[in-house]
Design an enzyme around this catalytic site. Structure first.
Site: not given
Ligand code: NAP
Length: 525
Positions: A265, A302
């Site tokens: 998601e 979200c």
């Molecule tokens: P994220 O950067 O996507 O990270 C979430 C999880 O996924 C972390 O455990 C991260 O691990 C892992 N991950 C991310 N990229 C990866 C990759 N290329 N390969 C393997 N694992 C990976 O999300 P976030 O830290 O929660 O927030 C960043 C942004 O996400 C926010 O600014 C927002 O824009 C968006 N967000 C959207 C929603 C929604 O529901 N739409 C919810 C939350 C966040 P690592 O720590 O090891 O990188």
């Protein structure tokens, strides 16, 4: 309970060797103890080996035993008491009432899945008995049930430290389906994750299940996540987070010798359509109510409504004026992490600097280090249709109002939208025909279409769809909230002419498991 900063692998708490991960209190930027040494390939290997070893036993647990396990997880989470809420408050900046509500939702979700498991309908048993006398061809005996896919990798979400995290919806629905779970904790709330992870560990022990049913790993810089989804013993992935993260995981699993489903998601701006009669009758009231939804939880849902669409005129002017005033009066709230705050600031800067968007209002800046300053912008539909960047999710309390010349332009905007979790119609009785025209487009674009409500607030129930076409999710056929979420982690198996003694209990003659079955096309009680 004193937090230990260790990986929870099966029944063990294991000290890893990687770089330390510290939670940060986003309200103060203070670093929180303890450090969680990041895991790596050895920890992923051990957790996956245990999960795989547990799978054969766990997937055949009886309905009652599996349901009781889910209830025991809920009981153990509640038994942590206030320590869980206090740690989650420190790690997320979210207020107590919100986190207490989220704990209730998390435990309620586990208990809902316990009921679903007991009812047994998820097995979707179908029996077409043999017809040896059928001419010209006899029919063989065919019986179908669903089984768990195998161990599932779950990524905890930053924005719901309880309900979409270690024992959140993805974990609850995987465990309900008979799938062991390996969780990759979100680095924003490692202490909350440990507390909940230990509760699940205790439930596994109390229910005398194989230890590999649950493990919890810590890591950052993608290493643990990448190794996890590439492990051959992992058979599905549940993820909530960024579009970049979700698409990277989709790519990683496609590169595996055996690709697997990824239920990610990702991003959604949840359009709200203000239909003409509703706008004319209550433009001002709609503007005020809209900002209540936009600023809820600093806009970090979200389903946050980031886009509003209406026809230019007095009603829309009243909406924008009222919403602008409400934004100016909305106090800044602490965002979940410094990273999310930075991403939000960049998104808002993008709108401020865009020649196509006009700033209507900004909220107070706030005193804290990661305060979310609410924002409202307006753009002409023609510019919105030309400029793809205006559709990008700004994760936080900022929205864009799109002014259309007429209903035909509203339709063009609706057609141009990317996939969404939700689409909202604000409508009065006189808007029925206009809404009827939009509905087929919104059905194609969104997982949930609503009238006269706001999209924040997702009920955990049987009819909920929290999903939608890409980029809202990676697989529009499913939901990540509600009892139907279990279907993501199941697959059908058909048994042809198997002797009674070899058939799973739910498929045997006489229905010894007492589950609902479709026999020869007719529903058996
Ligand atoms: P994220 O950067 O996507 O990270 C979430 C999880 O996924 C972390 O455990 C991260 O691990 C892992 N991950 C991310 N990229 C990866 C990759 N290329 N390969 C393997 N694992 C990976 O999300 P976030 O830290 O929660 O927030 C960043 C942004 O996400 C926010 O600014 C927002 O824009 C968006 N967000 C959207 C929603 C929604 O529901 N739409 C919810 C939350 C966040 P690592 O720590 O090891 O990188």
């Amino acid at each position: 309970m004193t937090l230990q900063g260790k990986q929870l692998i099966g029944a063990q708490a294991v000290a890893a060797q990687g770089s330390p991960i510290h939670a940060v209190n986003p309200a103060t930027d203070e670093r929180l103890e303890p450090a969680y040494a990041a895991g790596g390939k050895p920890e992923v290997e051990r957790a996956c080996a245990l999960a795989w070893a547990a799978f054969e036993t766990y997937r055949e647990t009886g309905l009652e035993a599996r349901a009781r396990f889910l209830e025991t997880v809920a009981d153990e989470i509640e038994a942590i008491g206030d320590a869980l809420i206090e740690r989650a408050m420190a790690e997320s900046g979210l207020p107590r009432a919100r986190l207490e509500g989220e704990r209730g939702r998390t435990c309620g979700q586990l208990r809902l899945f316990a009921k679903v498991v007991r009812a047994g309908e998820w097995l979707d048993v179908r029996i077409d008995p043999a017809l040896p006398e059928r001419a010209p061809m006899p029919r063989v005996d065919l019986r179908q049930r669903h089984i768990g896919l195998g161990p599932v990798a779950v990524f905890g979400a930053s924005n719901f430290p309880l309900a979409f995290s270690v024992a959140g919806g993805d974990t609850a629905s995987s465990l309900a389906a008979g799938c062991p779970v390996v969780v990759k904790a979100h680095s924003a709330h490692p202490g909350t994750s440990e507390l909940v992870g230990r509760a699940v560990q205790r439930a596994v022990a109390r229910c005398e299940l194989p230890e590999g049913v649950f493990s919890l790993l810590y890591g950052s810089g993608h290493e643990v996540g990448q190794a996890l989804v590439r492990d051959a013993r992992i058979k599905a992935v549940g993820f909530t987070g960024s579009r970049g993260g979700g698409t990277a995981l989709m790519k990683a699993v496609q590169e595996r010798p055996e690709p697997i489903p990824v239920y990610a998601e990702m991003s959604s701006i949840n359009p709200v359509f203000l239909l003409p009669e509703a706008l004319a009758a209550r433009g001002k009231a709609l503007g005020e109510a809209f900002v209540g939804s936009l600023t809820l939880g600093a806009g970090q849902f979200c389903t946050n409504p980031g886009l509003v669409i209406g026809i230019k005129g007095e009603g829309l002017d009243a909406f924008v004026a009222a919403a602008g005033e409400a934004v100016q009066a909305s106090p800044a709230q602490t965002m979940l992490t410094p990273g999310i705050h930075d991403a939000y600031s960049q998104g808002v800067d993008g709108l401020t600097q865009s020649s196509q968007a006009r700033e209507v209002a900004r909220g107070p800046a706030g005193d804290g280090p990661n305060a979310c300053q609410a924002g409202l912008f307006v753009a002409a539909a023609a510019d919105f249709l030309r400029e793809e960047a205006l559709q990008a999710e700004v994760f936080g309390a900022t929205a864009l109002v799109v002014e259309c010349a007429d209903q035909a332009e509203v339709t063009r905007v609706a057609e141009a939208l990317e996939g969404q979790l939700t689409a909202t119609l604000q409508m009065d009785d006189g808007d029925l025909e206009t809404a009827r025209g939009l509905l087929p487009i919104l059905e194609r674009r969104a997982g949930r279409v609503m009238a006269n409500g706001w999209p924040t607030g997702v009920e955990v129930c049987h009819a909920m769809v929290h999903g939608g076409p890409y980029p809202a999710t990676s697989d529009s056929r499913t939901t990540s909230v509600g009892s139907a979420a279990i279907q993501r982690f199941l697959r059908p198996v058909c048994y042809q002419n198997l002797p009674q003694g070899l058939l799973p209990e739910a498929l045997r003659d006489g229905n010894p498991a007492g589950v609902s079955r479709l026999v020869d096309g007719k529903r058996e009680a």
